[in-house]
Design an enzyme around this catalytic site. Structure first.
Site, PDB file in Angstrom:
ATOM      1  CG  LEU A  68      -0.311   5.356  -4.247  1.00  0.00           C
ATOM      2  CD1 LEU A  68      -0.926   6.735  -4.019  1.00  0.00           C
ATOM      3  CD2 LEU A  68       0.267   5.283  -5.658  1.00  0.00           C
ATOM      4  CE1 TYR A  90       8.870  -2.738  -1.251  1.00  0.00           C
ATOM      5  CE2 TYR A  90      10.589  -1.134  -0.753  1.00  0.00           C
ATOM      6  CZ  TYR A  90      10.184  -2.444  -0.938  1.00  0.00           C
ATOM      7  OH  TYR A  90      11.089  -3.464  -0.819  1.00  0.00           O
ATOM      8  CG  HIS A 133       5.475   7.013   9.932  1.00  0.00           C
ATOM      9  ND1 HIS A 133       4.279   7.111   9.254  1.00  0.00           N
ATOM     10  CD2 HIS A 133       6.370   7.712   9.197  1.00  0.00           C
ATOM     11  CE1 HIS A 133       4.443   7.844   8.165  1.00  0.00           C
ATOM     12  NE2 HIS A 133       5.702   8.209   8.101  1.00  0.00           N
ATOM     13  CD  GLU A 187       7.414  10.304   5.822  1.00  0.00           C
ATOM     14  OE1 GLU A 187       6.248   9.920   5.952  1.00  0.00           O
ATOM     15  OE2 GLU A 187       7.952  10.478   4.705  1.00  0.00           O
ATOM     16  CB  ALA A 199      -2.344  -1.676   5.752  1.00  0.00           C
ATOM     17  CB  CYS A 254      -2.108   7.744  11.053  1.00  0.00           C
ATOM     18  SG  CYS A 254      -1.108   6.307  11.308  1.00  0.00           S
TER      19      CYS A 254
HETATM   20  O1  SUG Z   1       2.223   7.419   4.334  1.00  0.00           O
HETATM   21  N1  SUG Z   1      -0.598   5.481   3.594  1.00  0.00           N
HETATM   22  C1  SUG Z   1       0.066   6.394   4.502  1.00  0.00           C
HETATM   23  C2  SUG Z   1      -0.258   6.046   5.933  1.00  0.00           C
HETATM   24  C3  SUG Z   1       0.287   7.082   6.890  1.00  0.00           C
HETATM   25  C4  SUG Z   1       0.179   6.655   8.316  1.00  0.00           C
HETATM   26  N2  SUG Z   1       0.705   7.651   9.150  1.00  0.00           N
HETATM   27  C5  SUG Z   1       1.322   7.439  10.336  1.00  0.00           C
HETATM   28  N3  SUG Z   1       1.738   6.254  10.718  1.00  0.00           N
HETATM   29  N4  SUG Z   1       1.548   8.472  11.074  1.00  0.00           N
HETATM   30  C6  SUG Z   1       1.584   6.358   4.276  1.00  0.00           C
HETATM   31  O2  SUG Z   1       2.119   5.268   4.052  1.00  0.00           O
HETATM   32  C7  SUG Z   1      -1.347   4.706   1.425  1.00  0.00           C
HETATM   33  C8  SUG Z   1      -1.970   5.283   0.170  1.00  0.00           C
HETATM   34  C9  SUG Z   1      -2.338   4.249  -0.838  1.00  0.00           C
HETATM   35  O3  SUG Z   1      -1.644   3.238  -0.957  1.00  0.00           O
HETATM   36  O4  SUG Z   1      -3.355   4.448  -1.571  1.00  0.00           O
HETATM   37  C10 SUG Z   1      -0.669   5.727   2.292  1.00  0.00           C
HETATM   38  O5  SUG Z   1      -0.201   6.734   1.793  1.00  0.00           O
END
Ligand code: SUG
Length: 445
Positions: A21, A23, A248, A174, A27, A368
């Site tokens: 979800l 972009y 981030h 964020e 990962a 995170c």
């Molecule tokens: O917002 N991943 C989160 C990861 C957040 C990491 N937070 C920090 N760096 N503080 C994001 O991108 C992936 C969900 C999915 O693809 O199923 C997701 O939302």
């Protein structure tokens, strides 16, 4: 006064899955549609919380959002029974069903920005839940996160809760993932560093991936939290690294007390940024600004290992430890760098690697998964005690996860309403364990 930092980790919810979800988050995209293991994800998270507690640190836990988010699906026009809402959305709008099923509230570094009472003008602890405007699956977190924060920090004599910023890209926020503070200790007033990806009045911005945090959002939060403008810096992230997957700032920099560890390419016009931090820092202990050069580690190594997404924690016996993801051990240059860092003359003298693979595969490392809250002893006493990890709560939550969570989830499972019922039953029980009251929509109807 005696202040301490409490890390409030997000408990991974029962619907943890890989939906691709986000972009701009490498990962998340590369693991899209992989089978997830929610039980393992939650247990890995609890293991980290318990480890820190056993090290003598204060450790909190924040309850997850309830998923699926039926209210959002109903707003999108799906109607009838809850089961009907799910099956219809699965047929005609699977992307939105996935968004409404995401367990993304686990990454509590994005839950809110928190200013300690030693920084705020009125001596209270201030919370602003992040609007997470850039991604639909995250923007829907703010309402429930707000309720959970209020149920965890309920005493309004010491805690102030603000509304999330307006849901508009100008105010993309964020939370604490783009905020850190430097100070002699948690009880001293600190230099607040707000890092933004985009200033709407400037053309300096990433070209490929979105900037999620705006300067305008950071400024609004600093105003609401009554921060001293002379102790608040706004720093632009290097747009080129956002385009390489640094979505981030906490993927490329980490600060704790008088230590700031950051990559050479982290910030736009970095030399000026470093000079400004030195100029504005008012602490009396030596300030350790540790710049990791591109020769030491490439930006790709930083993104792939998530080394900068380690937690940097002050140890009760003195010194600091890095709580790093075990992925760092798979990249030689990173492991070597960390070993050298722990030997060099700075307060960091230990590294503890943790297996958080289930979260890491969605782009969420140790940092995170936690929201830092610096508290005086008096404020700590005012926190909901059933949200603070000790052996008893760790055991109860582990038993609860083992009882309710599945060990495999794929996209097709989201279409089956039984997952919704299971999740609601689990979360209803959780609110009793954590004494939160009815924070979920499904408990309020
Ligand atoms: O917002 N991943 C989160 C990861 C957040 C990491 N937070 C920090 N760096 N503080 C994001 O991108 C992936 C969900 C999915 O693809 O199923 C997701 O939302």
């Amino acid at each position: 006064m005696n202040y301490t930092e409490v890390n409030f980790d997000g408990l991974v919810g029962p619907t943890h899955n890989y939906a691709g979800l986000s972009y701009g988050n490498v990962a998340s995209k590369s693991n899209a549609n992989k089978a997830s293991n929610p039980k393992k994800a939650a247990l890995q998270g609890l293991e980290k919380m318990f480890k820190l507690n056993q090290m003598g640190l204060h450790q909190g836990v924040l309850a997850p959002n309830a998923r699926p988010d039926l209210a959002t699906l109903r707003t999108l026009g799906f109607s009838g029974s809850d089961a009907n809402v799910i099956t219809q959305a699965a047929k005609t709008a699977p992307q939105f069903l996935k968004a409404c099923y995401s367990a993304s509230s686990m990454w509590t570094a994005n839950a809110a920005t928190v200013s300690p009472s030693s920084d705020s003008g009125d001596g209270k602890v201030h919370f602003t839940p992040a609007n997470l405007n850039n991604k639909i699956h995250r923007a829907i977190e703010a309402k429930t996160t707000s309720r959970i924060l209020k149920a965890t920090f309920s005493d309004d004599a010491v805690f102030t809760h603000h509304e999330p910023l307006p849901q508009h890209p100008i105010f993309g926020d964020e939370g604490a993932a783009n905020y850190t503070r430097l100070a002699d200790s948690y009880g001293h007033s600190g230099l607040a560093l707000f890092v933004y990806g985009e200033d709407i009045n400037s053309q300096v911005k990433p070209q490929v991936f979105p900037a999620r945090q705006t300067r305008q959002a950071s400024e609004a939060i600093a105003r609401s939290h009554l921060l001293d403008p002379a102790q608040t810096l706004y720093i632009q992230q290097n747009p080129e690294v956002i385009d390489q997957g640094v979505f981030h700032n906490d993927v490329i920099a980490i600060g704790n007390e008088n230590v700031f560890l950051f990559h050479q390419q982290a910030f736009y016009q970095q030399k000026k940024v470093i000079a400004k931090i030195r100029q504005y820092y008012t602490g009396t202990r030596p300030l350790h600004l540790i710049e990791v050069t591109s020769d030491d580690l490439s930006v790709a190594d930083a993104v792939n290992s998530y080394i900068f997404n380690s937690q940097l924690v002050s140890l009760p016996g003195g010194g600091m430890a890095l709580i790093a993801p075990s992925e760092c051990q798979t990249i030689d240059a990173v492991e070597r760098y960390v070993a050298a860092l722990c030997q060099a003359s700075n307060p960091i003298n230990e590294v503890i690697y943790m297996d958080l693979k289930q979260s890491m595969q969605n782009g969420g490392g140790p940092a995170c998964l936690r929201l830092r809250v610096a508290l005086s002893q008096h404020e700590l006493n005012a926190v909901n005690p059933d949200c603070l990890i000790d052996e008893d709560l760790y055991d109860r939550l582990t038993t609860w996860v083992n009882k309710h969570y599945r060990d495999r989830l794929v996209e097709a499972d989201l279409a089956d309403p039984s997952l919704m019922l299971e999740s609601q039953q689990a979360l209803d029980e959780l609110t009793q364990i954590m004494n939160l009251g009815s924070v979920y929509d499904f408990q309020r109807l």
